[in-house]
Design a protein around this motif. Structure first.
Motif, PDB file in Angstrom:
ATOM      1  N   HIS A 382       0.906  -1.102   0.425  1.00 48.44           N
ATOM      2  CA  HIS A 382       0.114   0.102   0.002  1.00 48.44           C
ATOM      3  C   HIS A 382       0.834   0.926  -0.277  1.00 48.44           C
ATOM      4  O   HIS A 382       0.426   2.340   0.672  1.00 48.44           O
ATOM      5  N   PHE A 383       1.798   0.935  -0.371  1.00 46.10           N
ATOM      6  CA  PHE A 383       2.842   2.656  -0.653  1.00 46.10           C
ATOM      7  C   PHE A 383       3.263   3.213   0.562  1.00 46.10           C
ATOM      8  O   PHE A 383       3.221   4.069   1.187  1.00 46.10           O
ATOM      9  N   TYR A 384       3.230   2.083   1.770  1.00 49.33           N
ATOM     10  CA  TYR A 384       4.072   2.625   2.895  1.00 49.33           C
ATOM     11  C   TYR A 384       5.460   2.716   3.173  1.00 49.33           C
ATOM     12  O   TYR A 384       6.038   2.780   1.794  1.00 49.33           O
ATOM     13  N   MET A 385       5.417   4.161   3.653  1.00 43.46           N
ATOM     14  CA  MET A 385       6.719   4.840   3.358  1.00 43.46           C
ATOM     15  C   MET A 385       6.813   5.184   2.462  1.00 43.46           C
ATOM     16  O   MET A 385       8.031   6.005   1.921  1.00 43.46           O
ATOM     17  N   LEU A 397      -7.203   1.557  -3.793  1.00 36.92           N
ATOM     18  CA  LEU A 397      -5.809   0.760  -2.597  1.00 36.92           C
ATOM     19  C   LEU A 397      -6.440   1.492  -1.074  1.00 36.92           C
ATOM     20  O   LEU A 397      -6.731   1.984  -1.235  1.00 36.92           O
ATOM     21  N   ASP A 398      -6.228   0.064   0.096  1.00 33.43           N
ATOM     22  CA  ASP A 398      -6.419   0.380   1.435  1.00 33.43           C
ATOM     23  C   ASP A 398      -4.928   1.374   1.594  1.00 33.43           C
ATOM     24  O   ASP A 398      -3.853   1.092   1.055  1.00 33.43           O
ATOM     25  N   ALA A 399      -5.052   2.031   2.839  1.00 36.41           N
ATOM     26  CA  ALA A 399      -4.154   3.465   3.219  1.00 36.41           C
ATOM     27  C   ALA A 399      -3.897   2.885   4.159  1.00 36.41           C
ATOM     28  O   ALA A 399      -3.745   1.727   4.511  1.00 36.41           O
ATOM     29  N   PRO A 400      -2.051   3.430   3.842  1.00 36.04           N
ATOM     30  CA  PRO A 400      -1.085   3.095   4.702  1.00 36.04           C
ATOM     31  C   PRO A 400      -1.165   2.408   5.853  1.00 36.04           C
ATOM     32  O   PRO A 400      -1.697   3.741   6.294  1.00 36.04           O
ATOM     33  N   ALA A 401      -1.044   1.044   6.253  1.00 35.92           N
ATOM     34  CA  ALA A 401      -1.083   0.751   8.255  1.00 35.92           C
ATOM     35  C   ALA A 401       0.221   0.141   8.108  1.00 35.92           C
ATOM     36  O   ALA A 401       0.568  -0.754   7.952  1.00 35.92           O
ATOM     37  N   PRO A 402       0.743   1.108   9.615  1.00 34.48           N
ATOM     38  CA  PRO A 402       2.390   0.529  10.002  1.00 34.48           C
ATOM     39  C   PRO A 402       1.800  -1.261  10.274  1.00 34.48           C
ATOM     40  O   PRO A 402       2.762  -1.573  10.582  1.00 34.48           O
ATOM     41  N   GLU A 403       0.897  -1.216  11.278  1.00 34.21           N
ATOM     42  CA  GLU A 403       1.129  -1.978  11.838  1.00 34.21           C
ATOM     43  C   GLU A 403       0.029  -3.884  10.846  1.00 34.21           C
ATOM     44  O   GLU A 403       0.687  -5.017  11.288  1.00 34.21           O
ATOM     45  N   ARG A 404      -0.315  -3.241   9.489  1.00 33.76           N
ATOM     46  CA  ARG A 404      -0.440  -4.843   8.613  1.00 33.76           C
ATOM     47  C   ARG A 404       1.174  -3.999   7.495  1.00 33.76           C
ATOM     48  O   ARG A 404       1.345  -5.839   6.521  1.00 33.76           O
ATOM     49  N   ASP A 405       1.714  -3.029   7.140  1.00 37.13           N
ATOM     50  CA  ASP A 405       2.350  -3.218   6.532  1.00 37.13           C
ATOM     51  C   ASP A 405       3.737  -3.410   6.309  1.00 37.13           C
ATOM     52  O   ASP A 405       4.591  -2.870   5.533  1.00 37.13           O
ATOM     53  N   MET A 425       5.349  -6.509   0.870  1.00 40.98           N
ATOM     54  CA  MET A 425       5.931  -5.895   0.028  1.00 40.98           C
ATOM     55  C   MET A 425       4.982  -5.560  -1.313  1.00 40.98           C
ATOM     56  O   MET A 425       4.258  -6.807  -1.541  1.00 40.98           O
ATOM     57  N   GLN A 426       5.015  -5.585  -2.141  1.00 39.36           N
ATOM     58  CA  GLN A 426       4.498  -5.246  -2.750  1.00 39.36           C
ATOM     59  C   GLN A 426       4.723  -4.743  -4.016  1.00 39.36           C
ATOM     60  O   GLN A 426       5.936  -4.298  -4.457  1.00 39.36           O
ATOM     61  N   VAL A 427       4.252  -5.544  -5.427  1.00 39.73           N
ATOM     62  CA  VAL A 427       5.018  -5.480  -7.350  1.00 39.73           C
ATOM     63  C   VAL A 427       4.658  -4.983  -8.011  1.00 39.73           C
ATOM     64  O   VAL A 427       2.905  -4.654  -7.341  1.00 39.73           O
ATOM     65  N   PRO A 449       0.212  -0.572  -8.978  1.00 38.29           N
ATOM     66  CA  PRO A 449       0.395  -1.835  -8.119  1.00 38.29           C
ATOM     67  C   PRO A 449       0.039  -3.687  -8.793  1.00 38.29           C
ATOM     68  O   PRO A 449      -1.574  -3.082  -9.304  1.00 38.29           O
ATOM     69  N   VAL A 450       0.473  -4.598  -8.748  1.00 37.49           N
ATOM     70  CA  VAL A 450       0.089  -5.775  -9.604  1.00 37.49           C
ATOM     71  C   VAL A 450      -0.647  -6.135  -8.180  1.00 37.49           C
ATOM     72  O   VAL A 450      -1.874  -7.324  -8.350  1.00 37.49           O
ATOM     73  N   PHE A 451       0.182  -6.666  -6.981  1.00 38.24           N
ATOM     74  CA  PHE A 451      -0.667  -7.459  -5.436  1.00 38.24           C
ATOM     75  C   PHE A 451       0.897  -7.133  -4.519  1.00 38.24           C
ATOM     76  O   PHE A 451       2.063  -6.627  -5.022  1.00 38.24           O
ATOM     77  N   TRP A 452       0.492  -7.450  -3.756  1.00 37.77           N
ATOM     78  CA  TRP A 452       0.645  -7.798  -2.267  1.00 37.77           C
ATOM     79  C   TRP A 452       1.181  -8.571  -1.632  1.00 37.77           C
ATOM     80  O   TRP A 452       0.222  -9.401  -1.749  1.00 37.77           O
ATOM     81  N   VAL A 453       1.792  -8.947  -0.922  1.00 37.16           N
ATOM     82  CA  VAL A 453       2.596 -10.101  -0.341  1.00 37.16           C
ATOM     83  C   VAL A 453       2.930 -10.020   1.254  1.00 37.16           C
ATOM     84  O   VAL A 453       3.839  -8.685   1.338  1.00 37.16           O
TER      85      VAL A 453
END
Length: 538
Positions: A382-385, A397-405, A425-427, A449-453
């Motif tokens: 989610h483009f965290y940082m 996209l969901d908003a970035p969240a440190p506890e998840r990302d 990570m996100q590709v 974004p294509v997917f996140w892992v």
């Protein structure tokens, strides 16, 4: 005055108190050192010698060769839902998410060979992934279809800019094929491990006039973000066994026979250097102020982990390490060396969002180390940082969240054993507008974004019990025993001293009270004696 028995008791109590004090200090200061020394001796990749002289791999090496961790890869796919509106320039790309598509991961060293001095070991690590419906969402299947950016199409955009004749030929091919789109709709399994063949690219590569484009761009026949990474190895590693000291345990010395990465991957020698451990072994006796570098082959570079906080996992006290935010800032000199200044597409005009020649903060460029050099970028989920402009360039996209990302690793600090790891990570694919007619109405370049892992690894029960019930319990009981011995010893010794001091004080007081009486009795006797003499004289 104290009796003889009391004096003996005081002597015994005083000596016992001193012994308990000594035992407490030993338990608090020497016992941890003894435990640490034992850990260092055991934290070695190598052999044990049996009583009959036979050499067998030690337990640590056996677990390292085939890690018993529970490893699960959760993948959340994005699909483009407004392809036509985006190409018309009326909307920005709108995404929907589905997942997780879960894969159980198995790792095994299928080859290992010690150096002559057994201070280094060479190995190849095989990764295998098995789709798990149990860990996936109820309606998640690998036959599900998603619409994602078509990576080979981006190569056509690049070649169309090399000359007018090339552009006209590519345009004619697009019209003839009827596939004037930079997107492709494929199965989830094809997008990940299976790969897919793009009909347009196949047509291009088989065209006698334009086949040179495929040859020059080194476009593979099958495309997939993880294609060729299932049931395969990720290179040959040369790492330290720890025989020469704990600092060399897991330390990388070479990858694929070289102490540095290929020159084509990164322009700077510093960026090509292989630093830190292999990411599977870490030295024991960790220190909170020491940054842990490690080589990540999937990221085509070395990265860093820094202490973040104390943590606990399944009863094991641990330290949490994560990637520091500074590692994602391209303005930092240590990070700027990973920019491809001559080939990075400018996606944002604001230099606060994207420095020229670098990707926006929070992103890692994988293009140069992939076949065909596609514009594939790694970021945190989610483009965290990353700047908010990157996240808001697409919708859905969901908003970035440190506890998840946040990516982090929990390690038991004495042994350096990883007890839980979470890699998020996100590709992403960089889509360039170029000069083809199909993209002339789009707003401009965009990162999609294509997917996140979410990949997790949990320590096995046997190792967890060893850490919690043996190592940490030993230190805990040594601490409790040391504090108890110090407390009892101190109280006992202080009690003896107080009794002795009290006895001395009472003894002095009795002498002071007795002395005047003796003096008075002496003077009265003289007077009586004088009176008796006078009486006799009379």
């Amino acid at each position: 005055m104290l009796s003889t028995k009391m004096k003996v008791a005081l002597w015994v109590g005083g000596i016992l108190g001193l012994l308990l004090l000594a035992a407490g200090l030993t338990a608090l200061f020497y016992a941890p050192k003894l435990i640490n020394d034992q850990v260092v001796q055991k934290d070695v990749i190598g052999y044990d010698t049996l009583p009959n002289g036979t050499r067998v791999l030690n337990d640590m090496t056996k677990k390292w060769l085939h890690p018993p961790y529970e490893m699960i890869l959760h993948i959340y796919m994005y699909s483009v839902h407004n392809e036509a509106a985006f190409l018309n320039g009326t909307e920005k790309i709108r995404l929907s998410q589905k997942g997780p598509y879960a894969f159980v991961e198995d790792q095994e060293k299928i080859y290992h060979n010690f150096s002559s001095g057994e201070d280094r070991i060479f190995y190849r690590n095989r990764h295998r992934y098995f789709f798990s419906q149990e860990h996936s969402c109820r309606d998640c299947f690998l036959d599900d279809r998603v619409t994602v950016p078509n990576i080979p199409f981006q190569k056509l955009i690049d070649f169309a800019e090399t000359g007018f004749a090339t552009r006209i030929a590519i345009e004619a091919l697009l019209i003839a094929e009827g596939r004037e789109t930079p997107f492709v709709t494929i199965k989830v399994g094809e997008a990940l491990f299976e790969g897919y063949e793009d009909p347009l690219i196949s047509k291009l590569c088989n065209n006698p006039v334009l086949s040179w484009i495929c040859t020059t761009a080194k476009i593979p026949k099958r495309i997939g973000f993880f294609f060729g990474q299932n049931d395969t190895i990720d290179g040959e590693y040369e790492v330290g066994t720890g025989k020469n000291g704990p600092s060399e345990l897991g330390k990388m010395f070479s990858w694929n026979g070289s102490p540095s990465l290929p020159q084509s991957w990164w322009e700077s020698p510093a960026a090509r250097s292989i630093n830190g451990t292999d990411g599977q072994l870490f030295p024991p006796l960790l220190k909170k102020d020491v940054v842990l570098p490690l080589f990540a082959s999937q990221a085509c570079r070395s990265v860093k982990l820094a202490y973040a906080d104390d943590s606990e996992y399944q009863g094991v006290n641990s330290w949490r390490y994560s990637t520091p935010s500074s590692m994602y800032d391209p303005a930092q000199p240590d990070n700027h060396i990973f920019c491809h200044e001559n080939s990075t597409v400018q996606y944002f005009d604001d230099h606060k969002v994207q420095l020229p020649g670098c990707l926006p903060a929070g992103m890692l460029d994988l293009s140069k180390c992939q076949p065909g050099e596609p514009r594939v970028y790694l970021s945190q989920a989610h483009f965290y940082m990353s700047p908010k402009e990157v996240w808001s360039a697409v919708s859905g996209l969901d908003a970035p969240a440190p506890e998840r990302d946040l990516t982090y690793v929990d390690m038991e600090p004495t042994s350096g054993v990883v007890i839980y790891a979470k890699r998020v990570m996100q590709v992403n694919v960089g889509m360039k507008k170029g000069n083809l007619n199909v993209l002339k109405n789009t707003a401009g370049n965009v990162i999609v974004p294509v997917f996140w892992v979410n990949e997790t690894a949990s320590v096995d029960p046997e190792t967890r019990n060893q850490l919690a019930n043996e190592l940490q319990a030993a230190k805990h009981y040594a601490f409790i025993g040391g504090v108890s011995s110090l407390t009892v010893g101190a109280l006992l010794f202080i009690g003896v001293v107080l009794v002795v001091l009290l006895d001395l004080a009472l003894g002095n007081r009795d002498e002071e009270e007795t002395a005047p009486l003796v003096a008075q009795n002496g003077e009265g006797g003289q007077e009586n004696e004088g009176a008796s003499v006078n009486s006799q004289e009379e």
